[in-house]
Scaffold this active site. Structure first.
Site, short mmCIF file in Angstrom:
data_model
loop_
_atom_site.label_atom_id
_atom_site.label_comp_id
_atom_site.label_asym_id
_atom_site.label_seq_id
_atom_site.Cartn_x
_atom_site.Cartn_y
_atom_site.Cartn_z
N CYS A 230 38.14 31.47 43.40
CA CYS A 230 37.17 30.52 42.86
C CYS A 230 36.14 30.18 43.94
CB CYS A 230 37.95 29.28 42.46
SG CYS A 230 37.11 28.26 41.28
N GLY B 187 34.43 32.23 33.48
CA GLY B 187 34.04 31.07 34.28
C GLY B 187 35.05 29.94 34.18
N LEU B 188 36.33 30.30 34.11
CA LEU B 188 37.41 29.31 34.17
C LEU B 188 37.30 28.22 33.11
CD1 LEU B 188 38.06 28.81 37.98
CD2 LEU B 188 39.61 29.75 36.28
N GLY C 144 41.25 46.28 34.60
CA GLY C 144 41.63 47.39 33.73
C GLY C 144 42.05 48.62 34.50
N GLY D 178 43.83 29.85 34.14
CA GLY D 178 43.48 29.04 35.30
C GLY D 178 43.05 27.62 34.91
N ASN E 263 43.28 40.10 42.02
CA ASN E 263 42.38 39.51 41.07
C ASN E 263 41.29 40.55 40.78
OD1 ASN E 263 40.93 37.57 39.51
ND2 ASN E 263 41.82 35.96 40.77
C1 LIG Z 1 39.34 37.76 30.45
C2 LIG Z 1 40.00 37.54 31.77
C3 LIG Z 1 40.15 36.25 32.27
C4 LIG Z 1 40.78 36.03 33.49
N1 LIG Z 1 40.97 34.73 33.93
C5 LIG Z 1 41.67 34.52 35.08
C6 LIG Z 1 41.98 33.20 35.52
O1 LIG Z 1 41.63 32.21 34.88
N2 LIG Z 1 42.65 33.03 36.70
C7 LIG Z 1 43.06 34.11 37.45
O2 LIG Z 1 43.67 33.93 38.48
N3 LIG Z 1 42.79 35.38 37.05
C8 LIG Z 1 42.12 35.61 35.89
N4 LIG Z 1 41.88 36.89 35.48
C9 LIG Z 1 42.32 38.03 36.32
C10 LIG Z 1 43.64 38.60 35.82
O3 LIG Z 1 44.65 37.64 35.87
C11 LIG Z 1 44.03 39.83 36.67
O4 LIG Z 1 44.16 39.42 38.03
C12 LIG Z 1 43.01 40.94 36.61
O5 LIG Z 1 42.46 41.03 35.33
C13 LIG Z 1 43.58 42.31 37.02
O6 LIG Z 1 44.60 42.73 36.17
P1 LIG Z 1 44.36 43.71 34.90
O7 LIG Z 1 43.60 44.91 35.41
O8 LIG Z 1 45.72 44.03 34.40
O9 LIG Z 1 43.54 42.96 33.92
C14 LIG Z 1 41.24 37.12 34.25
C15 LIG Z 1 41.07 38.43 33.75
C16 LIG Z 1 40.47 38.65 32.53
C17 LIG Z 1 40.32 40.06 32.04
#
Ligand SMILES: Cc1cc2nc3c(=O)[nH]c(=O)nc-3n(C[C@H](O)[C@H](O)[C@H](O)COP(=O)(O)O)c2cc1C
Ligand SMILES: Cc1cc2nc3c(=O)[nH]c(=O)nc-3n(C[C@H](O)[C@H](O)[C@H](O)COP(=O)(O)OP(=O)(O)OC[C@H]3O[C@@H](n4cnc5c(N)ncnc54)[C@H](O)[C@@H]3O)c2cc1C
Ligand SMILES: Cc1cc2nc3c(=O)[nH]c(=O)nc-3n(C[C@H](O)[C@H](O)[C@H](O)COP(=O)(O)OP(=O)(O)OC[C@H]3O[C@@H](n4cnc5c(N)ncnc54)[C@H](O)[C@@H]3O)c2cc1C
Ligand SMILES: Cc1cc2nc3c(=O)[nH]c(=O)nc-3n(C[C@H](O)[C@H](O)[C@H](O)COP(=O)(O)O)c2cc1C
Ligand code: FES
Ligand code: FES
Lengths: 303, 262, 303, 262
Positions: C129, C72-73, C216, C46, C191
């Protein structure tokens, strides 16, 4: 041996561990395994104004560290509950929380009024039930509907009233404040999240109801978060639940703000779960030199 | 496996493990307390090791009170049964048992037709042992490679009739054909069946038409296995015609065929 | 070998598996393990209008079959992204989804306008956000705020615009409809949920931010449910994610309604996860005699 | 453990496993490809078997290029390290390695003081082997029962100074006292340290006051371990005074003490 007793709305509990509504029936099936008097309390299967047959099967699916259910509030109705189940439960020497639900505020109030005349210790009002007047959205997902049903039930009973909150909302603190303002003596949370699984082979949702209530260890971090948020938002006690599998999990929910802890899915997996959790909580308190379980409530130190 | 005093109560030893076919396994479990009470038609509920939330229900295929053991036979379907198939003699298994309402048995002298389809055959074995030479066991399988337990049925003294969907072993076709032949030959006092729903439905229909008492063992996805969580619902009809949900784990898995809303 | 290609908003993807935003950085760390051209696409970390340092550590906690994060982006800001990261990514022969965020609708629009002038393939607008104008509640939790930010970004770019939805809402379909009405070309979900864990020893939340994003395998049933609900509520394509760990999980989300699938936490655990998932999806399709992955999308047959 | 071609790439064999204390274990892993590249101060990221989402970072305690093995020494803290402690010779382990930025080493002839606190001592061993007789290893432990690796340090030819918090073994008290004595005796060209934050902070302060180059190995909770997910943030200061977050898994775990915002 730590002091495990807690007190919620003036009702003393031997220990803070309570089988959650819906997984323990009316306790009878568990009496073959142990005496129910060892439990802190029992939240009974959700009871409605009249008998409900529930949803078509399949009603259960497994998920990673969790499960979905779509029982659909199968129950014999409040009169049968009071006649056939409550006397036996009240003889069990543990706190009985009669869990109730309904499709209208009036139905909930009517059920509560009937319980008000019994010796049941507490009423737990489940507001996750779809509200037929408001197009089927659960009472628990809008402040107005939640306030309305709690107000109606509050008028119907002077028993300690615990309102059980749904986690499927944008702001659970708003709902918690609304029900506290209408006279809830305590809140309990979380009810199940809404989930779904699909059978890849048949391409059918596993649950006949398509979607169902998601519970178990997987949801624990959501439960900790919501208990913490709600405990900081309202003055009434919080009964925490959601994915508790061990004494340490119970301690974590109590630190987050819970005065007592309900255990659901863990019991579906293992009938002895509540006893094991009571022992583990006691052992954890002892090995950390904490004299009383009640000290844990809300003791987390946020950053 | 966690070892506290409560988990210990449900922890049993695997006495032996045998692979029967590519997918099917036979497990003997040391459990004197359970074997002492277990009845034909009841089931055990096993929690596989790993990250499983729910137990897996498996019918009892053998009860040996002297040895203090139970035998189960299961097929690897998904992750849970795959994990169970990894167990070996000496390993422990977390088991809640015996559970459910089994078969209601008339006198041993009753002529009984026992019908098993695929992985529904195992619960028929204790019945075959009970009725002995008075039993006719009709088993149906997809094909030759899926056939199990025929020697056990024969050893029990039962007449065994084997069918396969593709004719690769025994007779070609469904179990209902030999069932009708056996009824025609000599009307039995009882039909018991376990297997896929269409097979049970057809069997129940024949039994009803012929006015033969029929007991069927049903399957439904389960939670607690002891009648408390109400997830294993099965539609039944009371004698007065009112429909209701009863529960496979407690009211069943064995039901009278007329009770079931087919 | 099944046909894995899919097409979203006119953009062809080699296969439907896309590392999710935030777990893959800008791809550089993964190039030591494999060629990025093997991926269906990449959703980048992001990016905001200006550099952000992110939250204080600890920023990660484990949960049963899941994790919490509170990064925190942290990001270098859009100018640095375009100058230092995008050229390399665009040379990787895979679809690049630039994930963007901001504290105001204007910030989001400004970032989108800058990307509009680049060759990036798609913009993924993260509306989880916190919206500083509306007291810190996420844009994604109210239809008004979501509409407003999408309208502003839509004006700023003619690139295919994917809006990434937050699951922490009462009705995700309402939000999805609102953003589709403002011109989102696709939606992606889910998300992270909002969760919390406490360190029992120190009685401190494990995350310095107290609460964090929960992702997860644990959240998979919520993802399946929401993808199904949203796919049935809007006409635009859905990119699904949340807890996908295997090719079968990807197939399940596609059946629920996803046209492609993002993979987050699985990659945090194992850098090879996306390649393994592509292979497993292919194998599953082959062994079920399904010629093309695209056939799966929305093929669930509800009861 | 799942066995596909990608998981295989990260699957290694345990050569040996030894229990050092009640809580500490020493594991030797066969991994020629990793051992060939590994540098002192780098770490491995292990995914324990069971339902773990995140890997567990453990410092490299020994690199044997000839044998093609790495050694790690770890303490059981929670469920993940408990699961790792169950591994035995011949078992496999899922490992991503070598990771991170290790120590930047001056000439072997440099006098180096190596400070390890508790389970922070293992990464000092490859350094002790490098500097040999020019190294002074000062290790601190809670008490006698927690002491590890002293024979290994001695075998490397280093001068070893042992401290315990309760005086039950070696000297009583903190490692900073012998550190100051050793500096006073002969100013070293390098101080390296790994251990609890207060120990590192105190060491860094002494090094700064004495103007001795100091490298510290930091810990932070991790996700990916390779610099992509940004969860393992650590506050650092650039030479120009601007604060920023860098990442323990990629920019570290070893940092120059002056870079760290203490
Ligand atoms: C460490 C970490 C950082 C993330 N940073 C962002 C981000 O910057 N922008 C965003 O839209 N989603 C972010 N996400 C959310 C993921 O893109 C995703 O939507 C979410 O983790 C669910 O998918 P998963 O269960 O496969 O991880 C982040 C997730 C994790 C674990
Ligand atoms: C009373 C009863 C007796 C049974 N007896 C036998 C037996 O003797 N031998 C045998 O091989 N199988 C038997 N089964 C079926 C067996 O329980 C399932 O094959 C098994 O649970 C599948 O688990 P899995 O983890 O391998 O499959 P998965 O699909 O990975 O299981 C996921 C979930 O679905 C449930 N599930 C999937 N299929 C079934 C099913 N057919 N019935 C019930 N739950 C299911 C599982 O319990 C679990 O909760 C019986 C089922 C019941 C209800
Ligand atoms: C670069 C680095 C090198 C390390 N080297 C060693 C070593 O050589 N020997 C050793 O014994 N330990 C070492 N540690 C600490 C070790 O990683 C933790 O003790 C271990 O992760 C704890 O896992 P657990 O499952 O037992 O504990 P749990 O508390 O059950 O773990 C839960 C989660 O917290 C994380 N966590 C808990 N404590 C720590 C910690 N102190 N540091 C990082 N993450 C933590 C885990 O990784 C996991 O995500 C190192 C840590 C880092 C960052
Ligand atoms: C099978 C099943 C049935 C349930 N029935 C009810 C119910 O009737 N009323 C109610 O308020 N909650 C019901 N619940 C929700 C639980 O009481 C509890 O809130 C939820 O499962 C979360 O706790 P857990 O993760 O410990 O299971 C049910 C849960 C399950 C698993
Ligand atoms: S499985 Fe719980 S009632 Fe049958
Ligand atoms: S652990 Fe992912 S960036 Fe360090």
């Amino acid at each position: 041996m730590a002091d495990l007793s807690v007190n919620i709305c003036g009702i003393p509990f031997k220990n803070p561990i309570i089988p959650a509504s819906g997984v323990f029936g009316y306790g009878r099936e568990y009496e073959q395994y142990y005496e129910l008097s060892r439990l802190g309390g029992i939240a009974t299967k959700g009871t409605t104004g009249t008998k409900r047959t529930g949803n078509l099967p399949p009603r259960v699916a497994e998920t990673p560290m969790g499960m979905l259910n779509s029982v659909g509030l199968q129950n014999p109705g409040i009169d049968a509950f009071i006649a056939n189940e409550l006397p036996h439960l009240l003889a069990c020497d543990t706190v009985i929380l009669a869990n109730i639900a309904g499709s209208t505020a009036e139905e909930c109030a009517e059920v509560a009024a009937k319980l008000d005349k019994t010796d049941v210790h507490m009423i737990e009002l489940n507001i996750s039930c779809p509200n037929v007047r408001q197009g089927g959205a659960a009472f628990g997902t809008s402040c107005t509907a939640a306030s309305q049903v709690v107000a109606a039930v509050r008028k119907a009973t002077s028993k300690p009233l615990v309102v059980k909150l749904s986690p499927n909302v944008t702001s659970i603190t708003e709902i918690a404040k609304a029900v506290a303002a209408e006279g809830a003596d305590a809140v309990s949370l979380i009810n199940t999240l809404l989930g779904m699984r699909i059978d890849l082979r048949t391409r059918r949702p596993i649950l006949h109801n398509n979607m169902g209530g998601f519970s178990g260890p997987a949801i624990f971090p959501v439960a900790v978060r919501m208990v913490w948020q709600v405990a900081n938002a309202v003055d009434v006690p919080v009964i925490g639940m959601g994915g508790v599998m061990s004494g340490e999990d119970a301690a974590e929910l109590m630190m987050a703000g819970a005065s007592a802890v309900q255990v659901g899915t863990a019991i579906v997996q293992d009938p002895y779960a509540p006893l094991r959790i009571i022992d583990e909580l006691n052992d954890w308190l002892d090995s950390n030199h904490i004299a009383s379980a009640a000290e844990l409530t809300g003791s987390v130190k946020p950053w | 496996m966690k070892q506290d005093k409560y988990t210990e109560k449900l922890t049993y030893s695997v006495r032996s493990m045998e692979q029967l076919t590519a997918a099917a396994w036979s497990m003997v479990i040391e459990c004197p307390d359970v074997a002492a009470k277990a009845q034909p038609g009841q089931f055990v509920n096993l929690l596989p090791d790993g990250n499983f939330t729910l137990r897996r229900p498996i019918s009892i295929c053998g009860i040996d009170r002297e040895q203090g053991t139970l035998r189960i036979v299961f097929e690897v379907r998904g992750k849970g049964t795959a994990a169970l198939s990894q167990l070996r003699a000496g390993d422990t298994v977390n088991m809640l048992a015996p559970l459910g309402h089994g078969f209601t048995l008339p006198a041993k002298e009753t002529r009984a037709i026992l019908i098993g389809g695929g992985i529904g055959t195992p619960p028929m074995l204790p019945l075959a042992q009970y009725f002995g030479a008075n039993a006719v066991v009709i088993s149906g399988f997809r094909n030759q490679d899926a056939v199990i337990l025929q020697a056990d049925f024969a050893a029990a003294g039962a007449k065994t009739i084997l069918c396969t969907d593709d004719g690769s072993a025994g007779r070609f076709g469904l179990v209902t054909l030999p069932l009708e032949e056996e009824i025609a030959a000599q009307k039995p006092g009882l039909i018991c069946a376990c297997g896929p729903l269409p097979m049970l439905r057809a069997t129940a229909a024949i039994a009803k038409a012929e006015e033969i008492p029929c007991q069927v063992s049903l399957e439904e996805r389960m939670g607690c296995g002891i009648g408390a969580c109400l997830v294993c619902a099965c539609r039944t009809v009371d004698p007065d015609g009112t429909e209701q949900y009863r529960h496979v784990c407690k009211n069943g898995p064995v039901f009278n065929a007329e009770e079931v809303q087919w």
